[in-house]
Design an enzyme around this catalytic site. Sequence first.
Site, PDB file in Angstrom:
ATOM      1  N   HIS A 194       0.876  -1.169   0.000  1.00  0.00           N
ATOM      2  CA  HIS A 194       0.000   0.000   0.000  1.00  0.00           C
ATOM      3  C   HIS A 194       0.911   1.215   0.000  1.00  0.00           C
ATOM      4  O   HIS A 194       1.692   1.409   0.929  1.00  0.00           O
ATOM      5  CB  HIS A 194      -0.900   0.001   1.242  1.00  0.00           C
ATOM      6  CG  HIS A 194      -1.864   1.145   1.253  1.00  0.00           C
ATOM      7  ND1 HIS A 194      -3.188   1.011   0.915  1.00  0.00           N
ATOM      8  CD2 HIS A 194      -1.689   2.464   1.518  1.00  0.00           C
ATOM      9  CE1 HIS A 194      -3.786   2.192   0.990  1.00  0.00           C
ATOM     10  NE2 HIS A 194      -2.895   3.089   1.355  1.00  0.00           N
ATOM     11  N   CYS A 195       0.862   1.998  -1.050  1.00  0.00           N
ATOM     12  CA  CYS A 195       1.797   3.112  -1.199  1.00  0.00           C
ATOM     13  C   CYS A 195       1.165   4.407  -0.716  1.00  0.00           C
ATOM     14  O   CYS A 195       0.202   4.880  -1.319  1.00  0.00           O
ATOM     15  CB  CYS A 195       2.209   3.250  -2.666  1.00  0.00           C
ATOM     16  SG  CYS A 195       3.470   4.505  -2.930  1.00  0.00           S
ATOM     17  N   PRO A 196       1.657   5.007   0.373  1.00  0.00           N
ATOM     18  CA  PRO A 196       1.057   6.257   0.848  1.00  0.00           C
ATOM     19  C   PRO A 196       1.310   7.427  -0.099  1.00  0.00           C
ATOM     20  O   PRO A 196       0.484   8.334  -0.186  1.00  0.00           O
ATOM     21  CB  PRO A 196       1.723   6.490   2.204  1.00  0.00           C
ATOM     22  CG  PRO A 196       2.957   5.660   2.191  1.00  0.00           C
ATOM     23  CD  PRO A 196       2.743   4.552   1.232  1.00  0.00           C
TER      24      PRO A 196
END
Lengths: 355, 142
Positions: A194-196
Amino acid sequence: MKNCEYQQIDPQALPPATPNPPPPPRGPHGDRGEEPTAPRRKWQVFPGKNRFYCDGRIIVARQSGVLPLTLGLIIVTCGLFFIFDCPFLVKHLTSCIPVIGGLLFVFVVITLLQTSLTDPGILPRATPDEAADIEKQIDNTGNASYRPPPRTKEVLINQQVVKLKYCFTCKMFRPPRTSHCSLCDNCVERFDHHCPWVGNCVGKRNYRFFYTFIVSLSFLTAFIFGCVTTHLALRAQGGKGLMFALQESPGSAVELVVCFFSVWSILGLSGFHTYLVSSNLTTNEDIKGSWSGKSGEDVSNPYSHKNIFVNCCSVLCGPMPPSLIDRRGFLPADESVQTAAVDTELPTLATKSVP
Amino acid sequence: MATHSLQDMRQQASVAAKVFIQRDYTNGTVCHFQTKFPSELESRINKQQFEETVRTLNNLYAEAEKLGSQSYIEGCLACLTAYIIFLCMETHYEKVLKKIAKYIQEQNEKIYAPQGLLLTDPIERGLRVIEVTIFEERSLTR
Protein backbone atom coordinates in the site's frame (compact mmCIF):
# COMPACT_ATOMS: atom_id res chain seq x y z
CA MET A 1 -51.23 -15.70 -9.27
CA LYS A 2 -50.80 -12.78 -6.86
CA ASN A 3 -50.28 -15.20 -3.96
CA CYS A 4 -47.52 -16.93 -5.91
CA GLU A 5 -45.68 -13.64 -6.33
CA TYR A 6 -45.73 -12.69 -2.66
CA GLN A 7 -44.67 -16.15 -1.60
CA GLN A 8 -41.39 -15.72 -3.44
CA ILE A 9 -40.21 -13.09 -0.98
CA ASP A 10 -39.63 -15.88 1.49
CA PRO A 11 -38.78 -14.90 5.09
CA GLN A 12 -36.03 -17.52 4.93
CA ALA A 13 -34.53 -15.85 1.91
CA LEU A 14 -34.49 -12.35 3.42
CA PRO A 15 -31.48 -12.20 5.81
CA PRO A 16 -28.77 -13.83 3.62
CA ALA A 17 -29.81 -11.55 0.70
CA THR A 18 -28.85 -14.02 -2.02
CA PRO A 19 -28.27 -12.04 -5.19
CA ASN A 20 -29.62 -13.79 -8.25
CA PRO A 21 -27.92 -13.25 -11.58
CA PRO A 22 -28.96 -9.63 -12.22
CA PRO A 23 -32.41 -9.16 -13.66
CA PRO A 24 -33.15 -5.68 -15.09
CA PRO A 25 -33.20 -2.94 -12.44
CA ARG A 26 -36.99 -2.46 -12.52
CA GLY A 27 -39.26 -5.21 -11.17
CA PRO A 28 -40.41 -7.24 -14.20
CA HIS A 29 -44.09 -7.48 -13.32
CA GLY A 30 -44.37 -3.88 -12.31
CA ASP A 31 -46.75 -4.46 -9.41
CA ARG A 32 -44.31 -5.71 -6.80
CA GLY A 33 -45.35 -3.87 -3.67
CA GLU A 34 -43.08 -0.89 -2.96
CA GLU A 35 -40.27 -0.28 -5.40
CA PRO A 36 -37.13 1.71 -4.57
CA THR A 37 -37.10 5.23 -5.95
CA ALA A 38 -33.97 4.75 -8.10
CA PRO A 39 -31.87 1.66 -8.86
CA ARG A 40 -28.68 1.78 -6.81
CA ARG A 41 -25.26 1.05 -8.18
CA LYS A 42 -22.94 -1.47 -6.57
CA TRP A 43 -20.34 1.10 -5.54
CA GLN A 44 -22.87 2.66 -3.17
CA VAL A 45 -22.95 -0.51 -1.08
CA PHE A 46 -19.28 -1.41 -1.42
CA PRO A 47 -18.04 -2.82 1.92
CA GLY A 48 -14.37 -1.78 1.71
CA LYS A 49 -12.83 1.49 2.87
CA ASN A 50 -12.79 3.23 -0.47
CA ARG A 51 -14.22 6.42 -1.84
CA PHE A 52 -15.84 6.73 -5.25
CA TYR A 53 -16.22 9.68 -7.57
CA CYS A 54 -17.90 10.33 -10.91
CA ASP A 55 -20.68 7.84 -10.13
CA GLY A 56 -18.25 4.99 -9.52
CA ARG A 57 -15.83 5.61 -12.36
CA ILE A 58 -12.98 6.71 -10.08
CA ILE A 59 -11.90 4.75 -6.99
CA VAL A 60 -9.47 5.91 -4.30
CA ALA A 61 -8.46 4.61 -0.90
CA ARG A 62 -10.18 6.32 2.01
CA GLN A 63 -6.93 7.84 3.24
CA SER A 64 -5.33 9.73 0.39
CA GLY A 65 -2.02 9.51 2.21
CA VAL A 66 0.43 12.02 0.89
CA LEU A 67 -0.84 11.99 -2.69
CA PRO A 68 -1.50 15.75 -2.64
CA LEU A 69 2.09 16.25 -1.45
CA THR A 70 3.45 14.03 -4.23
CA LEU A 71 1.45 15.86 -6.88
CA GLY A 72 2.31 19.20 -5.37
CA LEU A 73 6.03 18.51 -5.30
CA ILE A 74 6.06 17.33 -8.90
CA ILE A 75 3.99 20.25 -10.21
CA VAL A 76 5.85 22.92 -8.23
CA THR A 77 9.30 21.60 -9.15
CA CYS A 78 8.43 21.33 -12.82
CA GLY A 79 6.78 24.74 -12.75
CA LEU A 80 9.91 26.31 -11.31
CA PHE A 81 11.95 24.46 -13.92
CA PHE A 82 9.94 25.88 -16.81
CA ILE A 83 9.93 29.40 -15.36
CA PHE A 84 13.52 29.77 -14.19
CA ASP A 85 15.72 27.31 -16.05
CA CYS A 86 14.16 26.76 -19.45
CA PRO A 87 14.47 30.31 -20.84
CA PHE A 88 18.18 30.42 -20.04
CA LEU A 89 18.86 26.91 -21.35
CA VAL A 90 16.87 27.45 -24.54
CA LYS A 91 18.92 30.56 -25.23
CA HIS A 92 22.27 28.98 -24.46
CA LEU A 93 21.82 25.33 -25.33
CA THR A 94 18.90 23.89 -27.22
CA SER A 95 15.13 24.22 -27.37
CA CYS A 96 14.73 20.47 -27.01
CA ILE A 97 15.04 20.83 -23.25
CA PRO A 98 11.56 22.15 -22.44
CA VAL A 99 10.09 19.68 -24.95
CA ILE A 100 11.70 16.69 -23.25
CA GLY A 101 10.87 18.11 -19.85
CA GLY A 102 7.27 18.68 -20.85
CA LEU A 103 6.84 15.17 -22.22
CA LEU A 104 8.33 13.59 -19.12
CA PHE A 105 6.15 15.77 -16.87
CA VAL A 106 2.94 14.81 -18.68
CA PHE A 107 3.93 11.13 -18.60
CA VAL A 108 4.67 11.25 -14.88
CA VAL A 109 1.42 12.98 -13.94
CA ILE A 110 -0.73 10.69 -16.08
CA THR A 111 0.82 7.50 -14.73
CA LEU A 112 0.59 8.83 -11.17
CA LEU A 113 -3.12 9.55 -11.55
CA GLN A 114 -3.70 6.17 -13.14
CA THR A 115 -1.94 4.43 -10.25
CA SER A 116 -4.00 6.33 -7.70
CA LEU A 117 -7.39 6.22 -9.32
CA THR A 118 -7.47 2.65 -10.67
CA ASP A 119 -8.87 -0.39 -8.92
CA PRO A 120 -5.69 -2.27 -7.91
CA GLY A 121 -7.30 -5.69 -8.28
CA ILE A 122 -9.78 -5.78 -5.43
CA LEU A 123 -11.51 -9.11 -4.91
CA PRO A 124 -15.19 -8.78 -4.11
CA ARG A 125 -16.21 -10.42 -0.84
CA ALA A 126 -17.80 -13.83 -0.90
CA THR A 127 -21.59 -13.96 -1.15
CA PRO A 128 -23.36 -15.46 1.87
CA ASP A 129 -24.03 -18.70 -0.03
CA GLU A 130 -20.37 -19.11 -0.95
CA ALA A 131 -19.28 -18.39 2.61
CA ALA A 132 -21.72 -20.97 3.95
CA ASP A 133 -20.47 -23.53 1.44
CA ILE A 134 -16.85 -22.99 2.48
CA GLU A 135 -17.76 -23.16 6.17
CA LYS A 136 -19.50 -26.48 5.53
CA GLN A 137 -16.39 -27.88 3.90
CA ILE A 138 -14.10 -26.82 6.73
CA ASP A 139 -16.28 -27.48 9.74
CA ASN A 140 -16.40 -31.28 9.51
CA THR A 141 -17.26 -31.77 13.16
CA GLY A 142 -20.49 -29.83 12.70
CA ASN A 143 -19.76 -27.91 15.89
CA ALA A 144 -20.72 -24.31 15.28
CA SER A 145 -20.38 -23.04 18.83
CA TYR A 146 -16.74 -22.03 18.77
CA ARG A 147 -14.52 -20.30 16.26
CA PRO A 148 -12.10 -22.77 14.69
CA PRO A 149 -8.37 -22.00 14.60
CA PRO A 150 -7.05 -19.96 11.65
CA ARG A 151 -7.77 -21.93 8.52
CA THR A 152 -5.27 -22.73 5.81
CA LYS A 153 -5.48 -24.82 2.72
CA GLU A 154 -2.46 -26.21 0.91
CA VAL A 155 -2.27 -26.35 -2.84
CA LEU A 156 0.43 -27.53 -5.18
CA ILE A 157 1.45 -24.86 -7.67
CA ASN A 158 4.05 -25.91 -10.22
CA GLN A 159 5.29 -28.60 -7.81
CA GLN A 160 5.62 -26.06 -4.99
CA VAL A 161 3.50 -26.25 -1.84
CA VAL A 162 1.68 -22.98 -1.22
CA LYS A 163 -0.50 -22.25 1.81
CA LEU A 164 -3.73 -20.39 1.14
CA LYS A 165 -5.06 -18.49 4.12
CA TYR A 166 -8.72 -17.94 4.97
CA CYS A 167 -9.73 -14.29 5.12
CA PHE A 168 -12.21 -13.74 7.97
CA THR A 169 -13.29 -10.37 6.62
CA CYS A 170 -13.95 -11.42 3.05
CA LYS A 171 -15.07 -14.93 4.07
CA MET A 172 -13.09 -16.86 1.49
CA PHE A 173 -9.76 -18.56 0.96
CA ARG A 174 -7.45 -16.00 -0.54
CA PRO A 175 -6.12 -16.98 -3.98
CA PRO A 176 -2.34 -17.27 -4.22
CA ARG A 177 -0.47 -13.94 -4.06
CA THR A 178 -3.54 -12.20 -2.70
CA SER A 179 -3.31 -10.25 0.53
CA HIS A 180 -5.77 -8.31 2.64
CA CYS A 181 -4.92 -4.62 2.97
CA SER A 182 -5.99 -3.38 6.40
CA LEU A 183 -5.95 0.26 5.30
CA CYS A 184 -8.39 -0.32 2.47
CA ASP A 185 -10.11 -3.33 4.09
CA ASN A 186 -10.03 -5.28 0.83
CA CYS A 187 -8.34 -8.38 -0.46
CA VAL A 188 -6.15 -7.32 -3.37
CA GLU A 189 -4.86 -9.72 -6.02
CA ARG A 190 -1.09 -9.93 -6.48
CA PHE A 191 -0.76 -7.49 -3.60
CA ASP A 192 2.50 -5.58 -3.77
CA HIS A 193 2.19 -2.92 -1.07
CA HIS A 194 0.00 0.00 0.00
CA CYS A 195 1.80 3.11 -1.20
CA PRO A 196 1.06 6.26 0.85
CA TRP A 197 2.73 8.51 -1.77
CA VAL A 198 0.21 7.34 -4.30
CA GLY A 199 -2.66 6.95 -1.84
CA ASN A 200 -3.70 3.51 -3.07
CA CYS A 201 -2.74 -0.15 -2.96
CA VAL A 202 -0.42 -1.40 -5.69
CA GLY A 203 -1.71 -4.72 -6.98
CA LYS A 204 -2.28 -6.75 -10.09
CA ARG A 205 -4.14 -4.12 -12.11
CA ASN A 206 -2.09 -1.03 -11.41
CA TYR A 207 1.42 -2.41 -10.90
CA ARG A 208 2.44 -1.55 -14.44
CA PHE A 209 1.19 2.03 -13.96
CA PHE A 210 3.15 2.26 -10.71
CA TYR A 211 6.33 0.91 -12.29
CA THR A 212 6.04 3.27 -15.26
CA PHE A 213 5.44 6.11 -12.82
CA ILE A 214 8.56 5.52 -10.74
CA VAL A 215 10.78 4.89 -13.77
CA SER A 216 9.60 8.01 -15.58
CA LEU A 217 9.86 9.97 -12.33
CA SER A 218 13.51 8.87 -11.97
CA PHE A 219 14.17 10.09 -15.50
CA LEU A 220 12.36 13.37 -14.80
CA THR A 221 14.18 13.97 -11.51
CA ALA A 222 17.57 13.13 -13.02
CA PHE A 223 16.80 15.30 -16.05
CA ILE A 224 15.80 18.32 -13.97
CA PHE A 225 18.76 17.84 -11.68
CA GLY A 226 21.10 17.72 -14.66
CA CYS A 227 19.55 20.77 -16.31
CA VAL A 228 19.60 22.85 -13.13
CA THR A 229 23.24 21.97 -12.49
CA THR A 230 24.14 22.91 -16.05
CA HIS A 231 22.17 26.13 -15.77
CA LEU A 232 23.86 27.16 -12.54
CA ALA A 233 27.28 26.16 -13.85
CA LEU A 234 26.78 28.25 -16.98
CA ARG A 235 25.59 31.23 -14.96
CA ALA A 236 28.52 30.95 -12.54
CA GLN A 237 31.04 31.02 -15.39
CA GLY A 238 33.42 33.86 -15.80
CA GLY A 239 34.33 34.01 -12.15
CA LYS A 240 30.86 35.19 -11.08
CA GLY A 241 30.44 32.38 -8.51
CA LEU A 242 27.65 30.08 -7.43
CA MET A 243 26.02 32.55 -5.01
CA PHE A 244 25.55 35.05 -7.83
CA ALA A 245 23.96 32.37 -9.98
CA LEU A 246 21.59 31.38 -7.18
CA GLN A 247 20.60 34.99 -6.60
CA GLU A 248 19.76 35.38 -10.27
CA SER A 249 17.67 32.23 -10.29
CA PRO A 250 16.28 31.50 -6.83
CA GLY A 251 13.85 28.88 -8.07
CA SER A 252 16.76 26.72 -9.09
CA ALA A 253 17.83 26.42 -5.47
CA VAL A 254 14.49 24.90 -4.52
CA GLU A 255 14.63 22.51 -7.45
CA LEU A 256 18.16 21.51 -6.57
CA VAL A 257 17.24 20.60 -3.03
CA VAL A 258 14.10 18.68 -3.99
CA CYS A 259 15.79 16.78 -6.79
CA PHE A 260 18.93 16.01 -4.84
CA PHE A 261 17.01 14.34 -2.02
CA SER A 262 14.48 12.55 -4.15
CA VAL A 263 16.68 11.25 -6.97
CA TRP A 264 18.47 8.72 -4.75
CA SER A 265 15.34 7.26 -3.18
CA ILE A 266 13.44 7.17 -6.47
CA LEU A 267 16.34 5.63 -8.35
CA GLY A 268 16.72 3.09 -5.59
CA LEU A 269 13.02 2.27 -5.69
CA SER A 270 13.10 1.88 -9.47
CA GLY A 271 16.06 -0.42 -9.23
CA PHE A 272 14.36 -2.51 -6.55
CA HIS A 273 11.16 -2.84 -8.55
CA THR A 274 13.12 -3.69 -11.70
CA TYR A 275 14.61 -6.58 -9.76
CA LEU A 276 11.12 -7.61 -8.58
CA VAL A 277 9.70 -7.44 -12.09
CA SER A 278 12.53 -9.50 -13.58
CA SER A 279 12.04 -12.25 -11.01
CA ASN A 280 8.22 -11.98 -10.94
CA LEU A 281 8.08 -11.23 -7.22
CA THR A 282 5.98 -8.85 -5.21
CA THR A 283 7.27 -6.54 -2.48
CA ASN A 284 5.10 -8.48 -0.04
CA GLU A 285 6.75 -11.81 -0.95
CA ASP A 286 10.21 -10.30 -0.96
CA ILE A 287 9.81 -8.81 2.51
CA LYS A 288 8.34 -12.00 3.95
CA GLY A 289 11.01 -14.08 2.23
CA SER A 290 8.41 -16.51 0.93
CA TRP A 291 10.64 -17.94 -1.78
CA SER A 292 14.11 -17.35 -0.43
CA GLY A 293 14.43 -20.75 1.23
CA LYS A 294 15.27 -19.42 4.68
CA SER A 295 14.11 -22.53 6.49
CA GLY A 296 16.50 -24.69 4.50
CA GLU A 297 13.85 -26.33 2.38
CA ASP A 298 14.04 -26.34 -1.36
CA VAL A 299 11.73 -23.50 -2.35
CA SER A 300 11.63 -21.50 -5.51
CA ASN A 301 9.19 -18.96 -6.87
CA PRO A 302 6.50 -21.03 -8.60
CA TYR A 303 5.18 -18.04 -10.54
CA SER A 304 8.43 -17.15 -12.25
CA HIS A 305 8.83 -18.11 -15.90
CA LYS A 306 12.55 -18.73 -15.22
CA ASN A 307 13.49 -16.19 -17.87
CA ILE A 308 14.09 -12.50 -17.12
CA PHE A 309 12.69 -11.29 -20.42
CA VAL A 310 9.52 -13.38 -20.17
CA ASN A 311 9.02 -12.29 -16.55
CA CYS A 312 9.29 -8.62 -17.50
CA CYS A 313 6.94 -9.05 -20.43
CA SER A 314 4.35 -10.95 -18.43
CA VAL A 315 4.30 -8.43 -15.59
CA LEU A 316 4.43 -5.24 -17.63
CA CYS A 317 2.99 -6.13 -21.01
CA GLY A 318 0.62 -8.94 -20.13
CA PRO A 319 -3.14 -8.71 -20.78
CA MET A 320 -4.88 -6.13 -18.65
CA PRO A 321 -7.25 -7.95 -16.26
CA PRO A 322 -10.72 -6.45 -15.80
CA SER A 323 -11.98 -4.90 -12.60
CA LEU A 324 -13.81 -7.56 -10.58
CA ILE A 325 -15.89 -5.29 -8.43
CA ASP A 326 -18.24 -3.94 -11.12
CA ARG A 327 -18.62 -0.55 -9.48
CA ARG A 328 -21.14 0.85 -11.91
CA GLY A 329 -23.33 -2.21 -12.15
CA PHE A 330 -26.84 -1.98 -10.76
CA LEU A 331 -27.87 -3.89 -7.66
CA PRO A 332 -30.36 -6.66 -8.40
CA ALA A 333 -33.90 -5.35 -7.88
CA ASP A 334 -34.84 -7.92 -5.24
CA GLU A 335 -31.82 -6.97 -3.13
CA SER A 336 -32.75 -3.28 -3.24
CA VAL A 337 -36.38 -4.12 -2.42
CA GLN A 338 -35.35 -6.36 0.44
CA THR A 339 -32.99 -3.89 2.03
CA ALA A 340 -35.53 -1.08 1.72
CA ALA A 341 -38.74 -2.88 2.55
CA VAL A 342 -37.78 -5.57 5.08
CA ASP A 343 -39.59 -3.97 8.02
CA THR A 344 -42.74 -2.96 6.22
CA GLU A 345 -43.45 -6.08 4.16
CA LEU A 346 -43.10 -8.68 6.89
CA PRO A 347 -46.41 -8.04 8.74
CA THR A 348 -48.39 -8.20 5.48
CA LEU A 349 -46.65 -11.46 4.54
CA ALA A 350 -47.84 -13.10 7.73
CA THR A 351 -51.44 -12.45 6.81
CA LYS A 352 -51.08 -13.14 3.08
CA SER A 353 -49.43 -16.55 3.33
CA VAL A 354 -52.08 -17.97 5.63
CA PRO A 355 -54.73 -18.95 3.05
CA MET B 1 -47.44 -22.77 -17.59
CA ALA B 2 -44.53 -24.28 -19.45
CA THR B 3 -41.82 -21.80 -20.09
CA HIS B 4 -38.10 -22.07 -20.68
CA SER B 5 -37.37 -18.39 -20.25
CA LEU B 6 -34.59 -18.00 -17.69
CA GLN B 7 -36.28 -14.93 -16.25
CA ASP B 8 -39.52 -16.80 -15.54
CA MET B 9 -37.69 -19.73 -14.06
CA ARG B 10 -35.91 -17.51 -11.58
CA GLN B 11 -39.20 -16.01 -10.49
CA GLN B 12 -41.33 -19.13 -10.30
CA ALA B 13 -38.97 -21.84 -9.06
CA SER B 14 -37.39 -21.82 -5.64
CA VAL B 15 -33.76 -22.56 -5.06
CA ALA B 16 -33.06 -26.03 -3.71
CA ALA B 17 -29.29 -25.75 -3.45
CA LYS B 18 -26.22 -24.06 -4.85
CA VAL B 19 -23.06 -25.80 -5.89
CA PHE B 20 -19.77 -23.93 -6.19
CA ILE B 21 -17.01 -25.02 -8.55
CA GLN B 22 -13.80 -23.66 -7.06
CA ARG B 23 -10.64 -22.51 -8.78
CA ASP B 24 -7.79 -24.88 -9.52
CA TYR B 25 -4.41 -23.29 -8.81
CA THR B 26 -2.07 -26.11 -9.83
CA ASN B 27 -0.88 -24.12 -12.85
CA GLY B 28 -0.41 -20.85 -11.05
CA THR B 29 -2.67 -17.84 -10.82
CA VAL B 30 -4.28 -18.26 -14.26
CA CYS B 31 -8.05 -18.56 -14.19
CA HIS B 32 -8.80 -22.28 -14.26
CA PHE B 33 -11.74 -24.06 -12.65
CA GLN B 34 -11.78 -27.57 -11.24
CA THR B 35 -13.28 -30.07 -13.64
CA LYS B 36 -14.30 -32.52 -10.92
CA PHE B 37 -18.00 -33.35 -11.30
CA PRO B 38 -19.94 -32.41 -8.12
CA SER B 39 -22.09 -35.21 -6.73
CA GLU B 40 -25.13 -32.95 -6.24
CA LEU B 41 -25.56 -32.62 -9.99
CA GLU B 42 -25.51 -36.34 -10.70
CA SER B 43 -29.26 -36.60 -10.94
CA ARG B 44 -29.66 -33.59 -13.18
CA ILE B 45 -26.98 -33.50 -15.82
CA ASN B 46 -24.66 -35.72 -17.77
CA LYS B 47 -21.10 -35.78 -16.39
CA GLN B 48 -19.45 -35.45 -19.80
CA GLN B 49 -21.65 -32.50 -20.69
CA PHE B 50 -20.78 -30.63 -17.55
CA GLU B 51 -17.08 -31.32 -17.81
CA GLU B 52 -17.17 -30.17 -21.42
CA THR B 53 -18.74 -26.87 -20.34
CA VAL B 54 -16.11 -26.28 -17.66
CA ARG B 55 -13.30 -27.27 -20.01
CA THR B 56 -14.52 -24.82 -22.66
CA LEU B 57 -14.70 -22.07 -20.06
CA ASN B 58 -11.17 -22.86 -18.92
CA ASN B 59 -9.94 -22.67 -22.51
CA LEU B 60 -11.65 -19.34 -23.01
CA TYR B 61 -10.07 -17.89 -19.88
CA ALA B 62 -6.69 -19.24 -20.98
CA GLU B 63 -7.18 -17.45 -24.29
CA ALA B 64 -7.96 -14.21 -22.46
CA GLU B 65 -4.84 -14.42 -20.31
CA LYS B 66 -2.52 -15.79 -22.96
CA LEU B 67 0.92 -14.23 -23.13
CA GLY B 68 1.42 -13.95 -26.84
CA SER B 69 2.51 -11.44 -29.41
CA GLN B 70 -0.88 -9.78 -29.46
CA SER B 71 -0.89 -9.06 -25.73
CA TYR B 72 2.71 -7.84 -25.86
CA ILE B 73 1.95 -5.44 -28.70
CA GLU B 74 -1.12 -4.19 -26.85
CA GLY B 75 0.93 -3.76 -23.67
CA CYS B 76 3.83 -1.93 -25.29
CA LEU B 77 1.54 0.37 -27.23
CA ALA B 78 -0.36 1.13 -24.06
CA CYS B 79 2.87 1.96 -22.22
CA LEU B 80 3.95 4.39 -24.93
CA THR B 81 0.67 6.26 -24.68
CA ALA B 82 0.89 6.38 -20.86
CA TYR B 83 -1.89 3.75 -20.78
CA ILE B 84 -4.49 6.20 -22.00
CA ILE B 85 -5.63 3.75 -24.65
CA PHE B 86 -7.04 1.54 -21.89
CA LEU B 87 -9.62 4.26 -21.32
CA CYS B 88 -10.62 4.38 -24.98
CA MET B 89 -10.22 0.87 -26.32
CA GLU B 90 -11.72 -2.42 -25.30
CA THR B 91 -8.92 -4.76 -24.26
CA HIS B 92 -8.50 -8.29 -25.56
CA TYR B 93 -9.48 -9.64 -22.14
CA GLU B 94 -12.77 -7.72 -22.19
CA LYS B 95 -13.56 -9.03 -25.66
CA VAL B 96 -13.06 -12.62 -24.48
CA LEU B 97 -15.20 -11.95 -21.39
CA LYS B 98 -18.05 -10.98 -23.71
CA LYS B 99 -17.57 -14.24 -25.59
CA ILE B 100 -17.70 -16.13 -22.30
CA ALA B 101 -20.90 -14.37 -21.25
CA LYS B 102 -22.52 -15.33 -24.53
CA TYR B 103 -21.35 -18.94 -24.23
CA ILE B 104 -22.74 -19.27 -20.71
CA GLN B 105 -26.07 -17.83 -21.76
CA GLU B 106 -26.21 -20.28 -24.67
CA GLN B 107 -25.39 -23.23 -22.44
CA ASN B 108 -28.00 -22.15 -19.92
CA GLU B 109 -30.71 -21.85 -22.53
CA LYS B 110 -29.95 -25.07 -24.37
CA ILE B 111 -28.76 -27.48 -21.71
CA TYR B 112 -29.05 -26.32 -18.12
CA ALA B 113 -32.36 -24.51 -17.89
CA PRO B 114 -34.39 -27.51 -19.18
CA GLN B 115 -32.86 -29.52 -16.32
CA GLY B 116 -33.68 -26.89 -13.69
CA LEU B 117 -30.11 -25.63 -13.35
CA LEU B 118 -28.56 -22.22 -13.83
CA LEU B 119 -24.90 -21.33 -14.33
CA THR B 120 -23.76 -17.95 -13.07
CA ASP B 121 -21.02 -16.18 -15.02
CA PRO B 122 -17.88 -16.36 -12.81
CA ILE B 123 -17.16 -12.67 -13.43
CA GLU B 124 -20.19 -11.86 -11.26
CA ARG B 125 -18.50 -13.74 -8.43
CA GLY B 126 -15.10 -12.13 -8.88
CA LEU B 127 -13.78 -15.06 -10.94
CA ARG B 128 -13.65 -17.11 -7.74
CA VAL B 129 -16.29 -19.76 -8.42
CA ILE B 130 -18.73 -21.06 -10.99
CA GLU B 131 -22.03 -20.96 -9.13
CA VAL B 132 -24.57 -23.59 -10.21
CA THR B 133 -28.04 -22.95 -8.85
CA ILE B 134 -30.22 -26.04 -8.54
CA PHE B 135 -33.92 -25.26 -8.69
CA GLU B 136 -36.53 -27.42 -7.06
CA GLU B 137 -38.05 -30.16 -9.14
CA ARG B 138 -41.42 -28.79 -10.23
CA SER B 139 -43.84 -30.16 -12.73
CA LEU B 140 -42.35 -28.04 -15.46
CA THR B 141 -43.47 -29.72 -18.62
CA ARG B 142 -41.00 -29.71 -21.45
